[in-house]
Motif scaffolding. Structure first.
Motif, PDB file in Angstrom:
ATOM      1  N   LEU A   1       0.862  -1.177   0.000  1.00 33.10           N
ATOM      2  CA  LEU A   1       0.000   0.000   0.000  1.00 33.10           C
ATOM      3  C   LEU A   1       0.901   1.230   0.000  1.00 33.10           C
ATOM      4  CD1 LEU A   1      -2.904   1.255   0.555  1.00 33.10           C
ATOM      5  CD2 LEU A   1      -2.265   1.170   2.953  1.00 33.10           C
TER       6      LEU A   1
ATOM      7  N   LEU B   1       0.735   5.142   0.353  1.00 28.32           N
ATOM      8  CA  LEU B   1      -0.033   6.363   0.603  1.00 28.32           C
ATOM      9  C   LEU B   1       0.771   7.600   0.225  1.00 28.32           C
ATOM     10  CD1 LEU B   1      -1.795   5.660   4.030  1.00 28.32           C
ATOM     11  CD2 LEU B   1      -2.624   5.231   1.731  1.00 28.32           C
TER      12      LEU B   1
ATOM     13  N   GLY C   1      -5.120  17.163  -3.338  1.00 33.01           N
ATOM     14  CA  GLY C   1      -5.782  15.938  -2.893  1.00 33.01           C
ATOM     15  C   GLY C   1      -6.016  14.897  -3.972  1.00 33.01           C
TER      16      GLY C   1
ATOM     17  N   TRP D   1      -4.770  11.395  -3.085  1.00 36.05           N
ATOM     18  CA  TRP D   1      -5.625  10.624  -2.172  1.00 36.05           C
ATOM     19  C   TRP D   1      -6.809  10.049  -2.933  1.00 36.05           C
ATOM     20  CZ3 TRP D   1      -3.140   9.486   1.928  1.00 36.05           C
ATOM     21  CH2 TRP D   1      -2.238  10.400   2.504  1.00 36.05           C
TER      22      TRP D   1
ATOM     23  N   ILE E   1      -5.905   6.903  -4.598  1.00 29.32           N
ATOM     24  CA  ILE E   1      -5.881   5.741  -3.701  1.00 29.32           C
ATOM     25  C   ILE E   1      -7.294   5.187  -3.533  1.00 29.32           C
ATOM     26  CG2 ILE E   1      -5.422   5.020  -1.322  1.00 29.32           C
ATOM     27  CD1 ILE E   1      -3.113   7.144  -1.431  1.00 29.32           C
ATOM     28  N   ALA E   2      -8.263   6.100  -3.422  1.00 32.76           N
ATOM     29  CA  ALA E   2      -9.654   5.651  -3.339  1.00 32.76           C
ATOM     30  C   ALA E   2     -10.093   5.003  -4.643  1.00 32.76           C
ATOM     31  CB  ALA E   2     -10.564   6.828  -3.010  1.00 32.76           C
TER      32      ALA E   2
ATOM     33  N   ILE F   1      -9.369   1.333  -5.223  1.00 31.86           N
ATOM     34  CA  ILE F   1     -10.333   0.401  -4.648  1.00 31.86           C
ATOM     35  C   ILE F   1     -11.633   0.433  -5.442  1.00 31.86           C
ATOM     36  CG2 ILE F   1     -11.646  -0.124  -2.576  1.00 31.86           C
ATOM     37  CD1 ILE F   1      -9.270   0.953  -1.028  1.00 31.86           C
TER      38      ILE F   1
ATOM     39  N   MET G   1     -18.757  16.242  -2.720  1.00 32.60           N
ATOM     40  CA  MET G   1     -18.769  15.180  -1.737  1.00 32.60           C
ATOM     41  C   MET G   1     -19.145  13.841  -2.373  1.00 32.60           C
ATOM     42  SD  MET G   1     -20.872  15.429   1.836  1.00 32.60           S
ATOM     43  CE  MET G   1     -21.739  16.779   1.345  1.00 32.60           C
TER      44      MET G   1
ATOM     45  N   TYR H   1     -16.791  10.738  -3.022  1.00 30.75           N
ATOM     46  CA  TYR H   1     -16.326  10.030  -1.826  1.00 30.75           C
ATOM     47  C   TYR H   1     -17.431   9.160  -1.252  1.00 30.75           C
ATOM     48  CZ  TYR H   1     -12.968  13.681  -2.550  1.00 30.75           C
ATOM     49  OH  TYR H   1     -12.052  14.506  -3.120  1.00 30.75           O
ATOM     50  N   ILE H   2     -18.651   9.703  -1.245  1.00 30.49           N
ATOM     51  CA  ILE H   2     -19.780   8.905  -0.757  1.00 30.49           C
ATOM     52  C   ILE H   2     -20.005   7.719  -1.693  1.00 30.49           C
ATOM     53  CG2 ILE H   2     -22.260   8.922  -0.310  1.00 30.49           C
ATOM     54  CD1 ILE H   2     -22.001  11.831   0.539  1.00 30.49           C
TER      55      ILE H   2
ATOM     56  N   LEU I   1     -17.593   4.888  -0.980  1.00 28.50           N
ATOM     57  CA  LEU I   1     -17.962   4.096   0.196  1.00 28.50           C
ATOM     58  C   LEU I   1     -19.184   3.217  -0.094  1.00 28.50           C
ATOM     59  CD1 LEU I   1     -17.474   6.604   3.170  1.00 28.50           C
ATOM     60  CD2 LEU I   1     -16.044   4.670   2.517  1.00 28.50           C
TER      61      LEU I   1
ATOM     62  N   LEU J   1     -18.314   0.250  -2.255  1.00 32.40           N
ATOM     63  CA  LEU J   1     -17.597  -0.762  -1.476  1.00 32.40           C
ATOM     64  C   LEU J   1     -18.567  -1.556  -0.602  1.00 32.40           C
ATOM     65  CD1 LEU J   1     -14.353   1.122  -0.430  1.00 32.40           C
ATOM     66  CD2 LEU J   1     -14.697  -0.458  -2.309  1.00 32.40           C
TER      67      LEU J   1
ATOM     68  N   ILE K   1     -14.382  -3.267   4.908  1.00 31.55           N
ATOM     69  CA  ILE K   1     -13.841  -2.162   4.117  1.00 31.55           C
ATOM     70  C   ILE K   1     -12.630  -1.575   4.837  1.00 31.55           C
ATOM     71  CG2 ILE K   1     -14.313   0.158   3.241  1.00 31.55           C
ATOM     72  CD1 ILE K   1     -17.199  -0.761   2.822  1.00 31.55           C
TER      73      ILE K   1
ATOM     74  N   ILE L   1      -8.974   3.696   3.704  1.00 34.31           N
ATOM     75  CA  ILE L   1      -9.791   4.327   2.671  1.00 34.31           C
ATOM     76  C   ILE L   1     -10.995   5.036   3.269  1.00 34.31           C
ATOM     77  CG2 ILE L   1     -11.241   3.861   0.654  1.00 34.31           C
ATOM     78  CD1 ILE L   1      -8.158   3.565   0.341  1.00 34.31           C
TER      79      ILE L   1
ATOM     80  N   LEU M   1     -10.180   8.164   5.188  1.00 34.66           N
ATOM     81  CA  LEU M   1      -9.747   9.188   4.239  1.00 34.66           C
ATOM     82  C   LEU M   1     -10.940   9.826   3.523  1.00 34.66           C
ATOM     83  CD1 LEU M   1      -6.927  10.049   3.490  1.00 34.66           C
ATOM     84  CD2 LEU M   1      -6.971   8.457   1.603  1.00 34.66           C
ATOM     85  N   MET M   2     -11.859   8.973   3.058  1.00 31.89           N
ATOM     86  CA  MET M   2     -13.069   9.465   2.390  1.00 31.89           C
ATOM     87  C   MET M   2     -13.863  10.353   3.341  1.00 31.89           C
ATOM     88  SD  MET M   2     -13.159   8.012  -0.622  1.00 31.89           S
ATOM     89  CE  MET M   2     -11.420   8.273  -0.553  1.00 31.89           C
TER      90      MET M   2
ATOM     91  N   TYR N   1     -12.820  13.979   3.666  1.00 28.69           N
ATOM     92  CA  TYR N   1     -13.303  14.870   2.603  1.00 28.69           C
ATOM     93  C   TYR N   1     -14.782  15.170   2.787  1.00 28.69           C
ATOM     94  CZ  TYR N   1      -8.969  14.405   0.055  1.00 28.69           C
ATOM     95  OH  TYR N   1      -7.664  14.470  -0.309  1.00 28.69           O
ATOM     96  N   ILE N   2     -15.541  14.108   3.099  1.00 26.14           N
ATOM     97  CA  ILE N   2     -16.984  14.300   3.252  1.00 26.14           C
ATOM     98  C   ILE N   2     -17.253  15.319   4.355  1.00 26.14           C
ATOM     99  CG2 ILE N   2     -19.146  13.139   3.896  1.00 26.14           C
ATOM    100  CD1 ILE N   2     -17.975  10.584   2.561  1.00 26.14           C
TER     101      ILE N   2
ATOM    102  N   HIS O   1     -16.435  18.878   3.345  1.00 24.49           N
ATOM    103  CA  HIS O   1     -17.445  19.460   2.455  1.00 24.49           C
ATOM    104  C   HIS O   1     -18.735  19.779   3.200  1.00 24.49           C
ATOM    105  CE1 HIS O   1     -15.195  19.404  -1.191  1.00 24.49           C
ATOM    106  NE2 HIS O   1     -14.929  18.112  -1.107  1.00 24.49           N
TER     107      HIS O   1
END
Lengths: 306, 359
Positions: A35, A37, A222, A225, A228-229, A232, A270, A273-274, A277, A280, B146, B150, B153-154, B157-158, B161
């Motif tokens: 990994l 980062l 950013g 980063w 990296i997301a 996945i 946003m 990023y949501i 998640l 996933l 999960i 990750i 980190l997510m 940001y959330i 914002h």
């Protein structure tokens, strides 16, 4: 209307380019079980190196090569710490990010805000670029755009079909078994980290000499980063990374378009990023094995240990 | 021929551990000096300026203590999470959520309640905010497998914002003349400082107490033991009947909650209103990771390492002004020291022997 669609599409491709480059690199690195980062820091270093070399030599391609070299060299630190010293990869990667951001800030200080004169010309593919709507966006772009897609496709083939690619993947899944096959696991992991670093630096080079044509501290903003997301999000697959990177790029562009409609740009910002998640969670609900994560990701390998 | 072999070192004395840290930092300083030298700055001067700026003057030391408050709080919380091998790199977001919760509490009740009521309420709200933001990745990890790196980190940001949405939207203050940010907190909701400094002492006392209590929790309670087992030997934990979900939820509630408390301190003690996320969190969430690491994951040591890295932050500001170095110089210092600390760990845990044989 046609203009808006074309310019949105075009800017989506531009915004997705550095994401795709960095994500492809991180996929190769993580497939070997490491990994990293440090993407954000290496990207910053790549950006500043490309900018300075392009400015002093007048050749953008020399700038790209220099960035590539800088990114690969600084990544050796992470490889040494995480492979040879079996250190914690989270901490080591963060250290690399700090170092990369710090070094680029120091080296780049005299160059802040200076405009870049030597430009990298867009590549326009004849005929194809005349296709209405998508032609201009997809076939008249910065060389980095084509490079990013090309490298993602090559990496896909490389990981799936070549001997070295398979060795990288099996190192990430089961380093011990791989070593009994006579593969130098340490070497494979070093190589993967260094290749990944090169990709991150290319992403940075795109930002400083093609996208904004200037250097300023924190210009990577950013993106490392996010890569990296995205790694996945793309489930460690370079082919899927292409869609993922341009999807995210699109969301970045659309958030500015939505602003006049009364939709908060921060809400849209946003969403990626949501979405990461949520996706996933969905994959995990369906079948956690489909997550496809390298089994030994972020686990140091110690020789001779049972 | 030279042979280098490494073998596990089973007994690690406290002295050896301490000396390894000292040597690692010294080696790191040598490399930092070389970087300064290449950049055309006299390294001895730069490094002495950093420590002069942070520990050498009364003003500097006051600033160092001020910045140590969030670093100790977050760093202490991270030692617990890292012991359980839960790689919480979301302290930035947890700090911000704490700031959001406490700002709401302060703005809503600050005019109606006396200070002795509203301040504890704000700290409670801040802890709650940070804890809530901390348990999300815990649930995602245990229930959905999960990776927490990750998700945390997510969530950074959330949260950033969400905060920005609030301060440019519904929470935008009438006194800000159209600029983003809430109105100032009412006087009752503002933490008092030691006169002539920015040290909001209530948070400082809280930070020291939390670090002390957490040390007892980690080394002396069943929960602390379970948290360590979850990290070091999950297989054994399963046989011992440890509830992974519960343990992880609690430890992330604590880790996130402490970051949330740091957020209360920044809003109610320093800024007095909620502004842009970057100015509220100032990267403390990331710096605290090094704090926890230098503290060898011992919350009590996080007090010392928190003050040390706060000093580097303050000294970094000082050399920006006196030597004209960019803000990022602090990152070079932090990054290099962190790398050398990791390397030191290797030599602490492995015995390296070099033997020469004649051929």
């Amino acid at each position: 209307m046609e203009d808006i669609i074309i310019s949105t599409l075009q800017r989506t491709m531009v915004a997705g380019t550095p994401l795709l480059l960095a994500t492809t690199g991180e996929i190769i690195c993580e497939r070997s079980g490491i990994l990293n980062l440090g993407v954000e820091g290496v990207m910053a270093l790549g950006a500043v190196t490309a900018f300075i070399v392009t400015m002093t030599t007048g050749s953008p391609w020399l700038g790209v090569l220099a960035a590539l070299a800088a990114g690969m060299v600084i990544s050796i630190i992470h490889a040494f710490a995480s492979v040879t010293l079996q250190a914690n990869q989270v901490v080591s990667g963060l250290a690399l990010t700090m170092l990369g951001i710090g070094l680029s800030g120091m080296v780049g200080k005299p160059y802040v805000g200076k405009p870049l004169i030597s430009k990298m010309d867009d590549i326009t593919i004849p005929v194809l670029s005349d296709i209405p709507y998508i032609g201009k966006a997809l076939f008249s772009q910065s060389p980095f755009f084509f490079l990013a897609i090309f490298l993602a496709l090559v990496s896909w083939f490389f990981l799936q079909r070549t001997r070295l690619g398979i060795q990288i993947r099996s190192t990430g899944e089961n380093p011990k078994a791989t070593e009994t096959q006579g593969v130098n696991v340490f070497l494979i992991r070093y190589l993967s980290v260094i290749i990944g670093g090169g990709f991150s630096a290319l992403a940075g080079a795109h930002l400083s000499i093609s996208y904004s044509k200037s250097w300023i501290e924190g210009m990577t903003a950013g993106r490392g980063w996010i890569a990296i997301a995205l790694t996945i999000f793309a489930l460690w697959h370079p082919g899927r990374a292409i869609w993922a990177a341009f999807l995210f790029g699109g969301i970045f562009v659309v958030q500015y378009l939505m602003q006049p409609l009364g939709i908060s740009p921060n809400f849209l910002a946003m969403l990626p990023y949501i979405a990461t998640l949520l996706i996933l969670v969905l994959i995990s609900l369906k079948d956690p094995r489909k997550l496809n994560a390298p089994a030994m990701l972020a686990t140091p390998y110690k020789r001779g240990e049972r | 021929m030279m042979h280098i072999t490494s073998s596990d070192r089973y007994q690690i004395t406290r002295l050896r551990s301490f000396m390894t840290n000292v040597f690692s930092m010294a080696a790191g300083l040598v490399v930092i000096s070389m970087i300064f030298l290449i950049a055309g700055v006299n390294p001895l001067f730069a490094i002495s300026e950093i420590f002069q700026g942070s520990f050498g003057s009364v003003y500097g030391f006051k600033e160092t203590v001020t910045k140590a408050i969030p670093l100790i709080l977050i760093g202490a919380g991270l030692t617990l999470a890292f012991r359980a091998k839960f790689w919480n790199i979301g302290a930035e977001g947890q700090l911000l959520m704490g700031a959001v919760f406490s700002t709401w509490t302060g703005l809503t009740f600050g005019n109606a309640l006396p200070s002795v009521v509203i301040i504890p309420l704000m700290f409670a709200a801040g802890f709650l905010g940070g804890a809530l933001w901390g348990i999300i990745p815990a649930i995602l990890k245990i229930k959905y497998a999960i990776n927490e790196v990750i998700s945390t980190l997510m969530l950074n940001y959330i949260c950033a914002h969400i905060l920005t949405m609030l301060i440019v939207g519904p929470w935008k203050g009438a006194t800000r003349f159209g600029f983003p940010g809430t109105d100032n907190l009412p006087d009752a909701a503002i933490l008092s400082v030691i006169p002539g400094s920015r040290i909001h002492y209530a948070t400082l006392v809280l930070a020291l107490a939390c670090a002390a209590i957490l040390t007892i929790v980690i080394y002396r309670t069943r929960f602390g033991y379970e948290a360590r087992v979850v990290g070091e030997n999950p297989e054994a934990g399963k046989y011992a009947g440890i509830n992974f979900l519960k343990t992880t939820l609690i430890l992330m509630a604590i880790s996130g909650g402490l970051a949330g408390l740091a957020g209360v301190g920044e809003v109610a003690g320093i800024h007095h209103y909620l502004g842009y996320p970057a100015s509220v969190s100032s990267g403390y969430g990331f710096t605290a990771i090094i704090v926890a690491w230098l503290a060898k994951l011992n919350p009590l040591y996080a007090i010392i390492s928190g003050i040390f890295f706060a000093g580097i932050l303050v000294g970094g500001d000082a050399i920006q002004i006196s030597l004209g170095l960019p803000a990022a110089t602090v990152d070079i210092v932090n990054g290099t020291l962190l790398i050398f600390l990791i390397m030191g760990d290797y030599f602490l845990h492995n015995k390296i022997t070099i033997t020469f044989t004649h051929t």
